[in-house]
Design a protein around this motif. Structure first.
Motif, mmCIF file in Angstrom:
data_model
loop_
_atom_site.group_PDB
_atom_site.id
_atom_site.type_symbol
_atom_site.label_atom_id
_atom_site.label_comp_id
_atom_site.label_asym_id
_atom_site.label_seq_id
_atom_site.Cartn_x
_atom_site.Cartn_y
_atom_site.Cartn_z
ATOM 1 N N ILE A 30 1.248 3.309 -7.722
ATOM 2 C CA ILE A 30 2.518 4.039 -7.667
ATOM 3 C C ILE A 30 2.499 5.058 -8.799
ATOM 4 O O ILE A 30 2.342 4.689 -9.961
ATOM 5 C CB ILE A 30 3.713 3.082 -7.816
ATOM 6 C CG1 ILE A 30 3.805 2.153 -6.601
ATOM 7 C CG2 ILE A 30 5.005 3.875 -7.963
ATOM 8 C CD1 ILE A 30 4.925 1.142 -6.700
ATOM 9 N N ASP A 72 4.736 -7.784 -3.327
ATOM 10 C CA ASP A 72 4.584 -6.439 -2.745
ATOM 11 C C ASP A 72 4.121 -6.529 -1.295
ATOM 12 O O ASP A 72 3.753 -5.533 -0.701
ATOM 13 C CB ASP A 72 3.601 -5.598 -3.564
ATOM 14 C CG ASP A 72 2.148 -5.872 -3.211
ATOM 15 O OD1 ASP A 72 1.811 -7.050 -2.917
ATOM 16 O OD2 ASP A 72 1.353 -4.915 -3.225
ATOM 17 N N GLU A 89 8.243 2.012 -11.034
ATOM 18 C CA GLU A 89 8.200 1.237 -12.269
ATOM 19 C C GLU A 89 9.599 0.988 -12.833
ATOM 20 O O GLU A 89 9.936 -0.133 -13.206
ATOM 21 C CB GLU A 89 7.341 1.967 -13.305
ATOM 22 C CG GLU A 89 7.201 1.186 -14.615
ATOM 23 C CD GLU A 89 6.168 1.803 -15.539
ATOM 24 O OE1 GLU A 89 5.638 2.868 -15.189
ATOM 25 O OE2 GLU A 89 5.889 1.220 -16.589
ATOM 26 N N GLY A 118 7.732 -2.273 -3.779
ATOM 27 C CA GLY A 118 7.027 -1.329 -2.928
ATOM 28 C C GLY A 118 7.154 -1.629 -1.443
ATOM 29 O O GLY A 118 6.461 -1.020 -0.643
ATOM 30 N N LYS A 157 -0.012 -1.121 -9.150
ATOM 31 C CA LYS A 157 1.210 -1.931 -9.165
ATOM 32 C C LYS A 157 1.072 -3.163 -10.051
ATOM 33 O O LYS A 157 2.028 -3.604 -10.669
ATOM 34 C CB LYS A 157 1.562 -2.337 -7.728
ATOM 35 C CG LYS A 157 2.103 -1.201 -6.890
ATOM 36 C CD LYS A 157 2.712 -1.700 -5.595
ATOM 37 C CE LYS A 157 1.664 -2.011 -4.567
ATOM 38 N NZ LYS A 157 2.234 -2.352 -3.250
#
Length: 553
Positions: free
Chosen positions: A41, A137, A194, A168, A46
């Motif tokens: 990201i 995720d 984040e 995400g 991640k």
């Protein structure tokens, strides 16, 4: 500026922790360590975002709160049983949780339903109030039913809650795990980047406590002498004779026991603090960065106290660089083992921290490169230093043929080995990654890269020099085979050539009616099996860089 931004975020999170308090007395954090966490990201994996966000939030958790840590998918690539309670729920475990998250590999499947069940059992959820915080995720990949589990745990538990952070996930994907939170009276929070993840962790790990009941009105006192607005105004300095610190520092105030040690927690304050304390004995801790000092204070009615706290500390600024003259590596780990603490503290990227005076053992890691220096730090002084690790950057991609299409799918993996073989003929594995554009930061040396695309595997030697960037384009000399077998329960691919005993080597299989995989150029046999044990066979020739389709029926 990246370091300053992190400092601002960390300060905000610490303030939230103080204002809101800890969500539950006993908590297990369950972290998704599946291979999908290597996805990026804003250019950052991640998994690194999750580690850093966890570490920041956990720094100010009170030492008496019981926290556990569980992960899944961190030891075996294809196992639905790969679930481990790494840190059992216990007081003072925040540092151990951060360290455990830092050491995880991310490579497996997503058995999130079984993991939440095991976390609940570790908390003895049928006996005591408990909370599980799931950070994922991805969706369940091991046939579990998170919605049904939520209802089951809620019915059997004592005030049991699951909070889910979807890191995400799309809105539609989030609905498939949100029921786990909804069915236990918990929260589901969507986190797309984040900052959103950090906010979500504050909201789940640091949730607001119920407001205290209003105290009964006190009887009107007889006229008493006027007392000062503030009776406690402490000051803290890094060294004797230094200027008072008024920003970034904190004060922790406890009732003092008869032996001067800490009793009940009273409050945490920040910066240039002025307050009013009831008469009595207190233990006051002054902190700035990693430095701290403590005093016992006796407060008497009508008196004003202005104690001075001397931290005997200095400021260390570290700029981690992959090579001489290179930009600071934001993802570099800066590990500082400072005097008086057994477990080193880990920071990332540009690092500025206040530390106790003395020799600081600083280790900087960038990818697989590592360098350690011992830096003397004097109280009241600032040491500003570059630490150069000396690594080169390698970006690896697999191509079906030289100059052809780049492989782009879930079956792509790379492993880096030392080129020099050990005495038993094997090579030392250095690093691994999954997916296209896999990045490696490596110390200067000779290496061998193994590229895997489904059933095709190729080795390529390469060398690394500090400060150099190179793109490795590995030609795997392979094509793609797409198989359709209507009514099949299993499809299996064999090498067409038989060995001396008449057997063919099995290369791969799938329990499905369709199977697609990359294969080295050559001849193959494909067998489809049905549930009645009948089978059909077909043959195919794979050409490098081309797609072949085969129907077996």
């Amino acid at each position: 500026m990246a370091g300053l931004a992190r400092s601002i975020v960390a300060a905000a999170l610490l303030l939230c922790m103080t204002t809101l308090g800890f969500a539950a007395d006993r908590v297990v954090i369950v972290l998704d360590a599946s291979g999908s966490m290597w996805a990026q990201i804003d250019g950052k994996p991640k998994l690194e975002i999750a580690r850093e966000s966890l570490r920041t939030v956990l720094q100010s958790v009170p030492a008496d709160k019981e926290i556990g840590f569980m992960a899944y998918g961190h030891r075996e690539k294809g196992s639905c049983e790969d679930i481990e309670l790494i840190v059992p729920p216990q007081a003072g475990s925040a540092g151990a949780v951060s360290t455990a998250a830092d050491s995880l590999k991310f490579l497996g499947k997503t058995p999130l339903t079984s993991a939440v069940r095991q976390a609940a059992e570790a908390l003895k959820y049928t006996e005591d109030k408990a909370t599980v915080i799931l950070i994922t995720d991805g969706l369940e990949t091991c046939k579990g039913d998170p919605c049904a589990l939520g209802k089951e745990l809620r019915a059997a538990g004592v005030d049991f809650t699951v909070n889910v952070v979807g890191f995400g996930l799309t809105a539609d994907e989030g609905k498939q795990v949100a029921c786990l939170a909804d069915n236990t009276g918990g929260k589901y929070i969507q986190a797309s980047d984040e900052k959103a993840l950090q906010d979500a962790l504050v909201e789940t790990i640091a949730a607001a406590p119920a407001p205290a009941p209003e105290p009964a009105p006190a009887p009107q006192p007889v006229a008493a002498p006027e007392k000062p607005e503030f009776n406690f105004m402490p000051a803290v300095v890094l060294a004797d004779g230094g200027d008072p610190v008024t920003d970034g520092n904190s004060w922790e105030i406890f009732k003092a026991k008869s032996d001067g040690t800490r009793g009940d927690y009273v409050a945490t304050e920040y910066g240039a603090y002025k307050g009013s304390l009831e008469p009595g004995d207190y233990a006051v801790v002054a902190r700035h960065g990693e430095a701290r000092t403590e005093q016992k204070i006796t407060v008497e009615a009508g008196q004003v106290y202005k104690p001075l706290f001397v931290l005997d500390a200095g400021t260390l600024i570290i700029h981690p660089r992959p090579s001489e003259g290179a930009d600071v590596a934001d993802g570099a780990a800066v590990v500082i083992a400072f005097p008086g603490v057994e477990m080193p503290a880990t920071y990332y990227g540009d690092t500025k921290v206040v530390l106790p005076a003395g020799d600081q053992k600083v280790t900087v890691r960038i990818g697989q490169g590592e360098v350690t220096e011992t830096i003397p730090l004097t109280a009241g002084k600032v040491v500003d230093k570059d630490i150069v690790v000396g690594v080169g950057r390698v970006v690896a991609n697999a191509h079906y043929i030289a100059g052809g299409d780049k492989a782009d799918g879930s079956g792509i993996g790379f492993k880096v080995f030392k080129a020099k073989k050990k005495i038993d003929g094997t090579r030392q594995e250095v690093a691994y990654a999954y997916g296209p554009d896999s990045k490696f930061d490596l110390p200067p040396d000779d290496y061998v890269l193994t590229a895997t695309v489904d059933l095709a595997v190729v080795e390529q030697p390469f060398s690394v020099k500090a400060g150099e960037h190179q793109d490795l384009k590995i030609a795997i000399n392979a094509g793609v085979l797409a198989i359709t077998a209507p009514g099949a329960s299993k499809i299996e691919i064999f090498d067409a050539k038989k060995d001396v005993n008449g057997n063919r080597k099995s290369l791969g299989y799938a329990y499905d009616e369709k199977y697609q995989a990359a294969l080295p150029a050559g001849d193959y046999a494909v067998v489809s099996e049905k549930s009645d044990n009948s089978s059909k066979e077909g043959t195919v020739t794979i050409k490098a860089g081309e797609r072949s389709e085969l129907t077996v029926q």
